[in-house]
Design a protein around this motif. Structure first.
Motif, mmCIF file in Angstrom:
data_model
loop_
_atom_site.group_PDB
_atom_site.id
_atom_site.type_symbol
_atom_site.label_atom_id
_atom_site.label_comp_id
_atom_site.label_asym_id
_atom_site.label_seq_id
_atom_site.Cartn_x
_atom_site.Cartn_y
_atom_site.Cartn_z
ATOM 1 N N LEU A 100 0.827 -1.210 0.000
ATOM 2 C CA LEU A 100 0.000 0.000 0.000
ATOM 3 C C LEU A 100 0.861 1.259 0.000
ATOM 4 N N THR A 101 1.933 1.234 0.788
ATOM 5 C CA THR A 101 2.839 2.381 0.853
ATOM 6 C C THR A 101 3.478 2.640 -0.508
ATOM 7 N N GLU A 102 3.873 1.572 -1.177
ATOM 8 C CA GLU A 102 4.468 1.710 -2.507
ATOM 9 C C GLU A 102 3.443 2.211 -3.518
ATOM 10 N N GLN A 103 2.223 1.715 -3.409
ATOM 11 C CA GLN A 103 1.168 2.136 -4.329
ATOM 12 C C GLN A 103 0.796 3.603 -4.113
ATOM 13 N N ALA A 104 0.818 4.029 -2.849
ATOM 14 C CA ALA A 104 0.409 5.404 -2.521
ATOM 15 C C ALA A 104 1.307 6.439 -3.176
ATOM 16 N N LYS A 105 2.600 6.175 -3.243
ATOM 17 C CA LYS A 105 3.565 7.081 -3.873
ATOM 18 C C LYS A 105 3.411 8.522 -3.399
ATOM 19 N N GLY A 106 3.185 8.678 -2.097
ATOM 20 C CA GLY A 106 3.104 10.009 -1.530
ATOM 21 C C GLY A 106 1.757 10.697 -1.704
ATOM 22 N N ARG A 107 0.806 10.052 -2.366
ATOM 23 C CA ARG A 107 -0.498 10.684 -2.584
ATOM 24 C C ARG A 107 -1.370 10.641 -1.331
ATOM 25 N N ILE A 108 -1.084 9.715 -0.445
ATOM 26 C CA ILE A 108 -1.759 9.586 0.836
ATOM 27 C C ILE A 108 -0.756 8.936 1.776
ATOM 28 N N VAL A 109 -0.837 9.257 3.059
ATOM 29 C CA VAL A 109 0.091 8.677 4.036
ATOM 30 C C VAL A 109 -0.514 7.389 4.586
ATOM 31 N N VAL A 110 0.201 6.293 4.431
ATOM 32 C CA VAL A 110 -0.232 5.006 4.977
ATOM 33 C C VAL A 110 0.395 4.846 6.359
ATOM 34 N N VAL A 111 -0.448 4.722 7.375
ATOM 35 C CA VAL A 111 0.011 4.678 8.764
ATOM 36 C C VAL A 111 -0.211 3.281 9.344
ATOM 37 N N PRO A 112 0.863 2.515 9.602
ATOM 38 C CA PRO A 112 0.695 1.213 10.232
ATOM 39 C C PRO A 112 0.176 1.365 11.657
ATOM 40 N N GLY A 113 -0.755 0.506 12.043
ATOM 41 C CA GLY A 113 -1.277 0.534 13.403
ATOM 42 C C GLY A 113 -1.938 -0.781 13.731
ATOM 43 N N GLY A 114 -1.855 -1.158 14.999
ATOM 44 C CA GLY A 114 -2.451 -2.424 15.425
ATOM 45 C C GLY A 114 -1.401 -3.333 16.012
ATOM 46 N N GLY A 115 -1.325 -3.381 17.337
ATOM 47 C CA GLY A 115 -0.384 -4.273 17.997
ATOM 48 C C GLY A 115 1.066 -3.849 17.905
ATOM 49 N N ILE A 116 1.326 -2.574 17.677
ATOM 50 C CA ILE A 116 2.716 -2.110 17.586
ATOM 51 C C ILE A 116 3.291 -1.928 18.985
ATOM 52 N N PHE A 135 3.532 6.021 12.401
ATOM 53 C CA PHE A 135 2.954 4.809 12.965
ATOM 54 C C PHE A 135 2.011 5.170 14.089
ATOM 55 N N HIS A 136 1.118 4.253 14.414
ATOM 56 C CA HIS A 136 0.064 4.467 15.400
ATOM 57 C C HIS A 136 0.163 3.384 16.469
ATOM 58 N N CYS A 137 0.045 3.770 17.735
ATOM 59 C CA CYS A 137 0.120 2.787 18.814
ATOM 60 C C CYS A 137 -0.643 3.300 20.029
ATOM 61 N N SER A 138 -0.868 2.419 20.995
ATOM 62 C CA SER A 138 -1.524 2.834 22.240
ATOM 63 C C SER A 138 -0.512 3.010 23.364
ATOM 64 N N ALA A 139 0.587 2.241 23.326
ATOM 65 C CA ALA A 139 1.665 2.355 24.325
ATOM 66 C C ALA A 139 1.114 2.312 25.753
ATOM 67 N N ARG A 140 0.202 1.398 26.000
ATOM 68 C CA ARG A 140 -0.474 1.364 27.291
ATOM 69 C C ARG A 140 0.104 0.345 28.254
#
Length: 247
Positions: free
Chosen positions: A163-179, A196-201
């Protein structure tokens, strides 16, 4: 909530940057917000800390197929969020066949502007993620949060990279989930993401001295009322340091 390290001359903001990184921490309480800020982040509860706040618009739990009444609630929530100083918004909506609800998203985006908007993890429930990404780009979303349509960002890493490669800067792909501290390096290096997205809880014990062990609020599988999860300062700082060394 976001924390970014930027090199001189790089651009900041929710739409990403050419250098450095952006770390987003999900908070659901004032204590989490304060701890996230202490850990070095730049986005927390607006009333407590004078930094940008992105508000998630979601009228209920469950799926992302919304009724007409729920749509009206979402529009009203967007207006209220803007009225009270939100710096950005986060939402998502799908059709019954698992595609991005372009009509509803376009309507919500119109109400949201000029604020930047992120499409949340409703993306992970779409029928065709590659086609869905192009839809989000055409609608004008600035960011999309995803675990790669899998149980965690680590499991979904191959798709996040694609997805990040496909986006080519047109949208920011943010990984999240269990980081976590254990997998962040692998996820950032493997995806090519700069955010990246996390809860850090961590769990914090309740201050209640009297406790009724016979009652569970929300069902037997719910979390204990006497264990409260809040953003952990040490975890936030550790994740921040890892990202600094990679990006």
């Amino acid at each position: 909530m976001k924390r970014g390290n930027r090199k001189p001359g790089s651009e900041g903001g929710c739409s990403g940057m050419s250098n450095g990184f952006l770390m987003e921490v999900c908070v659901d309480s004032v204590e989490s917000a304060v701890n996230a800020e202490r850990g070095g982040l730049l986005q927390v509860v607006k009333q407590c800390i004078r930094v940008p706040v992105f508000v998630m618009i979601r009228p209920r739990g469950g799926d992302f197929l919304y009724s007409d009444r729920e749509v009206e609630v979402m529009k009203a929530d967007v207006r209220l969020a803007k009225q009270y100083g939100a710096d950005g918004l986060v939402f998502g909506a799908l059709t019954e066949d698992g595609r991005v609800d372009t009509e509803l998203c376009a309507a919500l985006l119109a109400v949201s502007r000029p604020l930047p908007v992120t499409f949340h993890r409703a993306f992970d429930m779409v029928y065709d993620p590659l086609a869905a990404l192009e839809t989000l780009i055409s609608l004008g979303f600035e960011r999309v949060l995803t675990s790669g349509c899998d149980s965690s960002a680590l499991e979904g890493l191959p798709l996040i990279k694609r997805l990040t490669e496909q986006a080519k800067g047109r949208i920011v792909v943010v990984p999240g989930g269990g980081i976590t501290e254990r997998n962040l390096q692998r996820i950032l290096e493997g995806s090519g993401a700069s955010e990246f997205h996390c809860s850090a809880r961590s769990a914090s014990d309740s201050g209640m001295k009297f406790r009724n062990p016979s009652v569970t609020m929300g069902g037997y599988l719910s979390a204990s009322e006497y264990s409260i999860k809040v953003a952990d300062v040490a975890k936030v700082r550790t994740l921040n340091a890892i990202a600094k060394n990679i990006l």
